[in-house]
Design an enzyme around this catalytic site. Sequence first.
Site, mmCIF file in Angstrom:
data_model
loop_
_atom_site.group_PDB
_atom_site.id
_atom_site.type_symbol
_atom_site.label_atom_id
_atom_site.label_comp_id
_atom_site.label_asym_id
_atom_site.label_seq_id
_atom_site.Cartn_x
_atom_site.Cartn_y
_atom_site.Cartn_z
ATOM 1 N N PRO A 89 40.376 -7.283 -5.250
ATOM 2 C CA PRO A 89 40.004 -8.450 -5.138
ATOM 3 C C PRO A 89 39.679 -9.166 -6.190
ATOM 4 O O PRO A 89 39.473 -10.529 -6.519
ATOM 5 C CB PRO A 89 38.593 -8.238 -4.359
ATOM 6 N N GLU A 116 34.264 1.106 -2.665
ATOM 7 C CA GLU A 116 33.667 -0.055 -3.550
ATOM 8 C C GLU A 116 34.988 -0.310 -4.488
ATOM 9 O O GLU A 116 34.784 -1.578 -5.099
ATOM 10 C CB GLU A 116 32.543 0.071 -3.942
ATOM 11 N N ARG A 154 63.039 -7.658 -0.982
ATOM 12 C CA ARG A 154 63.818 -8.780 -0.587
ATOM 13 C C ARG A 154 64.683 -9.472 -1.570
ATOM 14 O O ARG A 154 65.628 -10.327 -1.326
ATOM 15 C CB ARG A 154 63.315 -9.376 0.631
ATOM 16 N N ASP A 169 64.276 -20.130 1.287
ATOM 17 C CA ASP A 169 62.764 -19.848 1.783
ATOM 18 C C ASP A 169 61.855 -20.890 0.950
ATOM 19 O O ASP A 169 62.093 -21.352 -0.159
ATOM 20 C CB ASP A 169 62.161 -18.571 1.396
HETATM 21 C C1 9D3 Z 1 32.655 -5.415 1.016
HETATM 22 C C2 9D3 Z 1 32.869 -4.790 -0.118
HETATM 23 N N1 9D3 Z 1 32.696 -5.771 -1.434
HETATM 24 C C3 9D3 Z 1 31.361 -5.877 -1.902
HETATM 25 C C4 9D3 Z 1 30.792 -7.111 -2.827
HETATM 26 C C5 9D3 Z 1 33.609 -5.425 -2.493
HETATM 27 C C6 9D3 Z 1 34.845 -5.062 -2.100
HETATM 28 C C7 9D3 Z 1 35.382 -3.704 -2.483
HETATM 29 C C8 9D3 Z 1 36.688 -3.139 -2.044
HETATM 30 C C9 9D3 Z 1 35.964 -5.684 -1.246
HETATM 31 C C10 9D3 Z 1 37.000 -5.314 -0.915
HETATM 32 C C11 9D3 Z 1 37.456 -4.108 -1.247
HETATM 33 C C12 9D3 Z 1 38.865 -3.423 -1.025
HETATM 34 N N2 9D3 Z 1 39.920 -4.461 -1.193
HETATM 35 C C13 9D3 Z 1 40.920 -4.260 -1.914
HETATM 36 O O1 9D3 Z 1 40.999 -3.090 -2.317
HETATM 37 C C14 9D3 Z 1 41.775 -5.230 -1.930
HETATM 38 C C15 9D3 Z 1 41.728 -6.455 -1.366
HETATM 39 C C16 9D3 Z 1 41.004 -7.390 -0.901
HETATM 40 O O2 9D3 Z 1 39.774 -7.005 -0.316
HETATM 41 N N3 9D3 Z 1 41.274 -8.777 -0.662
HETATM 42 C C17 9D3 Z 1 42.381 -9.462 -1.346
HETATM 43 N N4 9D3 Z 1 43.358 -8.529 -1.788
HETATM 44 C C18 9D3 Z 1 42.940 -7.311 -2.155
HETATM 45 S S1 9D3 Z 1 44.070 -6.226 -2.693
HETATM 46 C C19 9D3 Z 1 43.161 -4.991 -2.684
#
Ligand code: 9D3
Length: 239
Positions: A89, A116, A154, A169
Amino acid sequence: MRIDILTLFPEFIRQAVAFGVLGRACERGLVEVEAWNPRDYAEGGYRRVDDRPFGGGPGMVMMIDPLSRALAAAREADARPLHVIHLSPQGQPLTQARVRELAAMPRLALVCSRYEGVDERFIEHEVDEEISLGDYVISGGELGAAVLVDAIARLQEGALNDAESAVQDSFEGDGLLDCPHYTRPVDHPFGRVPDVLLSGNHAEIARWRRAQSEARTRERRPDLLADPEPSPGNAGRGG
Ligand code: 9D3
């Protein structure tokens, strides 16, 4: 190209790449996908891959060594240099422009995290780039890896047949959203196919489609039309 994926759910990845355009690209050897489970590289009877966060707080953090050893094993399976991506994220949101660049690389490793996240020292030492799917929360990186592999596969030469051709596309061609599509029957309780598409006038059809694309883009995704680098004195939206 070859893509190695580090994941606690290797079966998820194997299933995800088995169908459609992507499944065919794998069968044809255009992309080679291999999944590696860090748990297979963990120590002790419990095969532990996560531990509690220093400083406290909820959840667990993925440990450095099982990931690092799995990555080393993946690296050794092929001589080509490896570009390592962590799905996170905290990464840069994925774009088709970045997909195009990644698709030209000989080898990628995709690190999927759970819980996390991953010990920051693994990211500092082993990861070249972090990529996000966008500003919403999912439970782990596997879906992100599947999206990346699909988008990359692709674009490999020979992955698409003529009907699937990538050049038209959105984001690949003119950067506009696609026009609406219709097929038989012409008349249906839900409505009639626009007459222009039945006219046989190909120049007029092309004009209509273009106008539809522009109108939809203006209405639904005006950000795609915005000048990416506004000139001085321009607030950003042009006119
Ligand atoms: C709800 C947990 N959050 C606490 C503030 C942090 C968090 C940790 C781990 C939020 C999501 C994740 C797991 N997400 C991914 O590994 C992830 C992800 C995403 O959540 N959103 C957009 N792209 C991606 S790529 C990997």
